[in-house]
Structures are given as structure tokens and as C-alpha cells.
Motif scaffolding. Sequence first.
Motif, PDB file in Angstrom:
ATOM      1  N   VAL A 129      51.254  26.128  41.690  1.00 20.05           N
ATOM      2  CA  VAL A 129      49.526  26.334  41.544  1.00 20.05           C
ATOM      3  C   VAL A 129      49.306  27.035  42.884  1.00 20.05           C
ATOM      4  CG1 VAL A 129      49.304  24.890  39.720  1.00 20.05           C
ATOM      5  CG2 VAL A 129      49.076  24.072  42.093  1.00 20.05           C
ATOM      6  N   SER A 130      48.437  27.863  43.008  1.00 16.79           N
ATOM      7  CA  SER A 130      47.759  28.568  44.005  1.00 16.79           C
ATOM      8  C   SER A 130      46.388  28.910  43.823  1.00 16.79           C
ATOM      9  CB  SER A 130      48.565  30.048  44.106  1.00 16.79           C
ATOM     10  OG  SER A 130      49.796  29.993  44.037  1.00 16.79           O
ATOM     11  N   PRO A 131      45.423  27.653  43.842  1.00 13.93           N
ATOM     12  CA  PRO A 131      44.169  27.780  43.574  1.00 13.93           C
ATOM     13  C   PRO A 131      43.563  28.762  44.715  1.00 13.93           C
ATOM     14  CG  PRO A 131      44.629  25.727  44.679  1.00 13.93           C
ATOM     15  CD  PRO A 131      46.001  26.291  44.489  1.00 13.93           C
ATOM     16  N   GLY A 132      42.491  29.553  43.800  1.00 14.08           N
ATOM     17  CA  GLY A 132      41.652  30.483  45.079  1.00 14.08           C
ATOM     18  C   GLY A 132      41.175  31.489  43.881  1.00 14.08           C
ATOM     19  N   ASN A 133      40.661  32.521  44.383  1.00 10.13           N
ATOM     20  CA  ASN A 133      39.904  33.708  43.865  1.00 10.13           C
ATOM     21  C   ASN A 133      41.041  34.386  42.742  1.00 10.13           C
ATOM     22  OD1 ASN A 133      37.427  34.875  43.413  1.00 10.13           O
ATOM     23  ND2 ASN A 133      38.199  36.681  44.406  1.00 10.13           N
ATOM     24  N   ILE A 134      42.172  34.175  42.688  1.00  9.26           N
ATOM     25  CA  ILE A 134      42.885  34.983  41.971  1.00  9.26           C
ATOM     26  C   ILE A 134      43.292  34.119  40.807  1.00  9.26           C
ATOM     27  CG2 ILE A 134      45.218  36.154  41.422  1.00  9.26           C
ATOM     28  CD1 ILE A 134      45.120  37.023  44.397  1.00  9.26           C
ATOM     29  N   LYS A 135      42.988  34.681  39.619  1.00 10.43           N
ATOM     30  CA  LYS A 135      43.461  33.827  38.147  1.00 10.43           C
ATOM     31  C   LYS A 135      44.418  34.741  37.546  1.00 10.43           C
ATOM     32  CE  LYS A 135      40.008  31.443  39.484  1.00 10.43           C
ATOM     33  NZ  LYS A 135      40.165  30.223  40.491  1.00 10.43           N
ATOM     34  N   TRP A 136      45.489  34.007  36.888  1.00  7.80           N
ATOM     35  CA  TRP A 136      46.446  34.738  36.511  1.00  7.80           C
ATOM     36  C   TRP A 136      46.640  34.595  34.801  1.00  7.80           C
ATOM     37  CZ3 TRP A 136      47.151  32.734  41.329  1.00  7.80           C
ATOM     38  CH2 TRP A 136      47.888  33.687  42.271  1.00  7.80           C
ATOM     39  N   GLY A 137      47.025  35.419  34.158  1.00  2.00           N
ATOM     40  CA  GLY A 137      47.019  35.622  32.700  1.00  2.00           C
ATOM     41  C   GLY A 137      47.883  36.515  32.183  1.00  2.00           C
ATOM     42  N   PRO A 138      47.788  36.832  30.610  1.00  2.00           N
ATOM     43  CA  PRO A 138      48.548  37.684  29.869  1.00  2.00           C
ATOM     44  C   PRO A 138      48.362  38.883  29.928  1.00  2.00           C
ATOM     45  CG  PRO A 138      47.144  36.441  28.563  1.00  2.00           C
ATOM     46  CD  PRO A 138      46.746  36.046  29.875  1.00  2.00           C
ATOM     47  N   PHE A 139      47.124  39.559  30.566  1.00  2.00           N
ATOM     48  CA  PHE A 139      46.857  40.861  30.575  1.00  2.00           C
ATOM     49  C   PHE A 139      47.197  41.744  31.984  1.00  2.00           C
ATOM     50  CE2 PHE A 139      43.801  39.018  27.481  1.00  2.00           C
ATOM     51  CZ  PHE A 139      44.405  39.107  26.279  1.00  2.00           C
ATOM     52  N   ASP A 140      47.763  43.061  31.742  1.00  2.00           N
ATOM     53  CA  ASP A 140      47.780  43.519  33.021  1.00  2.00           C
ATOM     54  C   ASP A 140      46.812  44.427  33.326  1.00  2.00           C
ATOM     55  OD1 ASP A 140      48.249  45.447  31.287  1.00  2.00           O
ATOM     56  OD2 ASP A 140      50.146  45.878  31.662  1.00  2.00           O
ATOM     57  N   ASP A 141      45.750  44.442  32.831  1.00  2.00           N
ATOM     58  CA  ASP A 141      44.442  45.382  32.894  1.00  2.00           C
ATOM     59  C   ASP A 141      43.136  44.678  32.996  1.00  2.00           C
ATOM     60  OD1 ASP A 141      44.449  44.854  30.256  1.00  2.00           O
ATOM     61  OD2 ASP A 141      43.969  46.833  29.752  1.00  2.00           O
ATOM     62  N   SER A 142      43.153  43.240  33.379  1.00  2.00           N
ATOM     63  CA  SER A 142      41.725  42.443  33.380  1.00  2.00           C
ATOM     64  C   SER A 142      40.955  42.794  34.415  1.00  2.00           C
ATOM     65  CB  SER A 142      42.115  41.047  33.362  1.00  2.00           C
ATOM     66  OG  SER A 142      42.702  40.862  32.253  1.00  2.00           O
ATOM     67  N   ARG A 143      39.808  43.079  34.370  1.00  2.00           N
ATOM     68  CA  ARG A 143      38.790  43.099  35.320  1.00  2.00           C
ATOM     69  C   ARG A 143      37.558  42.084  35.187  1.00  2.00           C
ATOM     70  NH1 ARG A 143      42.417  45.376  36.507  1.00  2.00           N
ATOM     71  NH2 ARG A 143      42.746  47.680  36.990  1.00  2.00           N
ATOM     72  N   ALA A 144      37.178  41.482  36.193  1.00  2.00           N
ATOM     73  CA  ALA A 144      36.370  40.181  36.174  1.00  2.00           C
ATOM     74  C   ALA A 144      35.484  40.329  37.554  1.00  2.00           C
ATOM     75  CB  ALA A 144      36.933  39.097  36.071  1.00  2.00           C
ATOM     76  N   ALA A 145      34.134  40.037  37.132  1.00  2.00           N
ATOM     77  CA  ALA A 145      33.245  40.221  38.292  1.00  2.00           C
ATOM     78  C   ALA A 145      33.451  38.924  39.123  1.00  2.00           C
ATOM     79  CB  ALA A 145      31.818  40.391  37.618  1.00  2.00           C
ATOM     80  N   TYR A 146      33.596  37.695  38.578  1.00  2.00           N
ATOM     81  CA  TYR A 146      33.823  36.611  39.430  1.00  2.00           C
ATOM     82  C   TYR A 146      34.765  36.277  40.051  1.00  2.00           C
ATOM     83  CZ  TYR A 146      33.031  31.729  40.548  1.00  2.00           C
ATOM     84  OH  TYR A 146      33.073  30.333  41.073  1.00  2.00           O
ATOM     85  N   HIS A 147      36.085  36.711  39.824  1.00  2.00           N
ATOM     86  CA  HIS A 147      37.079  36.401  40.355  1.00  2.00           C
ATOM     87  C   HIS A 147      38.284  37.714  40.306  1.00  2.00           C
ATOM     88  CE1 HIS A 147      39.018  35.649  36.280  1.00  2.00           C
ATOM     89  NE2 HIS A 147      37.996  34.967  36.204  1.00  2.00           N
TER      90      HIS A 147
END
Length: 458
Positions: A129-147
Motif C-alpha cells: 500500500v502506498s497511501p497518498g494522492n495517487i489512487k490506483w484502479g482499472p482505467f488507464d484514462d481516468s482524470r480526477a480533480a481531487y486526486h
Amino acid sequence: MITSLFTITCNVFAATPTAHGELSSDMFTDSKKCAQCHAITHDQWEGTMHYNAYEDPFYQKEVLAASNDTQGIVDEFCSRCHTPIGVVSGEIPPIDGSDLSAIAREGVQCDLCHVISGSNGTGNAPFVVSPGNIKWGPFDDSRAAYHESEYLELYTRSEYCGMCHDVTHPLNGLVVDDTYTVWKEGPYAEEGVVCQDCHMTSGITKFEANPGRAGSGAQKREHISTHAIVGGNAFITEILGEERYGEMAVERLEKTATLSIDAPQIGQRGDNVSLNISITNSGAGHKIPTGVSEIRQIWLAVSVKDGSGKQVYNTGEVYDNGTIRYTKMYNTVLGDAQGQPTLSFWLAQSILEDNRIPPRGTVSEKYTFRIPDDVTYPLAVEATLKYRSAPQDLIDHLFGEDVYEVPVISMTEISTNIYETEEAAADAATPATPGVGALGSVTILLCAAYYYMERRET
């Protein structure tokens, strides 16, 4: 294909698991913040068994017993899947949870799952686990304002689930939960069907697309994984007042298996009759039951009644005290150091029996009874596949008698009749005219008579 597997092996499994006490719980984001943008996903997750992985009252009773029996040796081992933040932050032990923060009590929680940046394989929770501003997931084109968002192929594979849903005894190497391993070695893996296809879609036991958005403002996609991630637990969900997840668990159980029955159509008084009943695991990519399969119970209840309702044969009936009339149980039987059956996996040294049904596997059982001399025909044969999350006496032992009643769920059922003569069987098999009962027959006769009189008058 070889390059792809090599890349996955290097990038996903070549990492050192996050150790006990390596991090702090305040490094993780509270799920309420996640809900601000991911309201639908949060609503699906809140109240589930993942959400309640630590608060589960059965787990809390069991882990205290395990800690006492092993002088605390398995404290971190058990907690790593049930309160992962509690372990990596060093808040467990003490095993009673007296030092746990509120966020660690959230069990398998949003931020914990989406800051997993790798794994050292499967089984016994080897996550990184690498807590921080990066969130990992199943999409390679996600964009988010919060993280920030990063793609990790692990999230699309069964190996993600296999981190916790494969368990090996930490002291003797005995496999006590083989959910992932069975999937990996079975037909679903060969066909490319992963855990998420059945447990994170609307299809229950098959993939079904769930169009939508991962969060507010996000792009619309053909499929967004659902996060109820339900199994077969309709017992603890009931205790916790989470009825919707209990209902989902029952629905999943009802779609897991199918029955077939081979019985004679004709039987004479005094005859010995044999029934062959087959159970097929038609909906699960793992054995049924799975998980803590030493306490799970699946069995056949078989009943034969004559035409007057008199019981001719019965097995698998659940008595008022929760015991089950003798029948074969489809589960795992663990053995302790003395070779005696035990329901405490932490004391297990061996597997005495494994009677579970593998994916797409079929097992058959034979039942024999005598037709009484005073029987009334026809005989009604019913077979029901039953499921219970735990034996009633185990729950009584842990919580006290008459505190909780473990629900018995009918997974599927099948029936047939046995007749005295071939003529009776043929009559029963002849389809009736649709919509024609006794009243319908009288109506037809009156109409015919009226038509005849009209013809005579003309």
C-alpha cells in the motif's frame, strides 16, 4: 502473451508487502471524503461484508478465540485482511481493537483498496500500500480533480482478490481457504472469466455490463464495477441489519447450483425404491462452499410424502434445536493435532475430508426407501439443496443459546412423482386444456347444449 505475463510478474508481484506498523492510519483518507465524488460506489460498499470485515461479530468472537488458543501468534495474520489499516499502522495488536482508529474499523475500506500499488503474489494478504494522492484502479484514462489516478492491471485480475481470498496456515502451511487457487486451476480461468466478472457486476453469477460513471463529473463508461461484492453470507448481514445485502446473498445462492433427479415413475407397495439426485455447481468459479468452508454447510434435504401427506421418507430435516437429520454435508472437515475434527482453522493440522463441489462439477447421491403397504398414491418426491453459514451449535457456543438463529436457505429444489400404475402416470402427464377446470367444463357443456337447441329450432 509471454511478454504480458512477464510484465505483470515484474510490476505487480516483485514488491515487498507493507509491514506491520510501517505506516500511520492518518495517512489514509476517510471513506466519507470518497463519498463526496463517488456517492454511488460508496453507497454500494457501505454495509457490505467488506465494510464490516472488522465489525463482523462472528469474526470478533473467532479472532479472540484464535488469539487465546495461540497466545497471540495469529493476531496480525487474521487482522491483515479484516482490518488492513489497523495492521499496517500497528494498531493491532491488541486484538480486542482497543487501540483501533475509526478509519481502521472501516474494514476493507475505499482508500486502502485504491492505494494498493502492488502485491507480492496471492494468499495471506501480501499487498503493498502506498497511501497518498495517487489512487490506483482499472482505467488507464481516468482524470480526477481531487486526486491523481493511475492504472494498474492488478485491479482487473483475480490476483487482486486472491491476495485475501486464499489463506495458508501461518505455522504449518496447511491451505485453509483455496478460493483463488481453485479458480486458477478451474474452467473459468481457462475461459478468461475473473472474479470481478461475477462479484462486481449486476449479473450475479455471470458478467453483466453496468454502464455509468466512476464518480461525479467522470466520463460515462460501458461498465463500472459494482462494489457490493456479495458472497453467500445472509447471516451476519441479518445480524447487522443489512437486509439488502442479505437478500443479494440469497439471490446469489439461488443461482449457484442446479439439481437433477432420477426416480422410477412406477412403484408398487412393498417395493424398495432408489432415488439418484445430482448436484451441479453451475454458477460459481470456485468450490461450493468456499472461504471458511469448515463451518459452511451445504446439504440435500430429501422428502417423500404420499398422496394423503403422510411422510414416507425424510433426510436432511433441520430440527428445532438446529441439528440436522443425518445427511451428507458438502464442506471441508479439518483435523487438529490429534486427528480429530475441528471447526477452529487455527488449530488445524490436516484436511480430513473435502466434500465440496468444484466449479461445473457434479456429485450424485443415492437414497433408498420402502413404499409402505398402506400408502396413498401418488408419492411426491422433493429434493432441496440447503445452505447455512455456520452450525447452530457453534453460534450458540459463541454467543449463547437463543441469541441468534442461523438462517437455512434453500438454494434450489426439484420434485417428481411416483405412481402406482403406468395408466396413472400417463394420465398425470397428459396436459390439461389451458384454462379448463371444473367450472370451465360446465361452461363448455352448457354452450354445447345451447348450440344444439338452436340448431334444432332452425
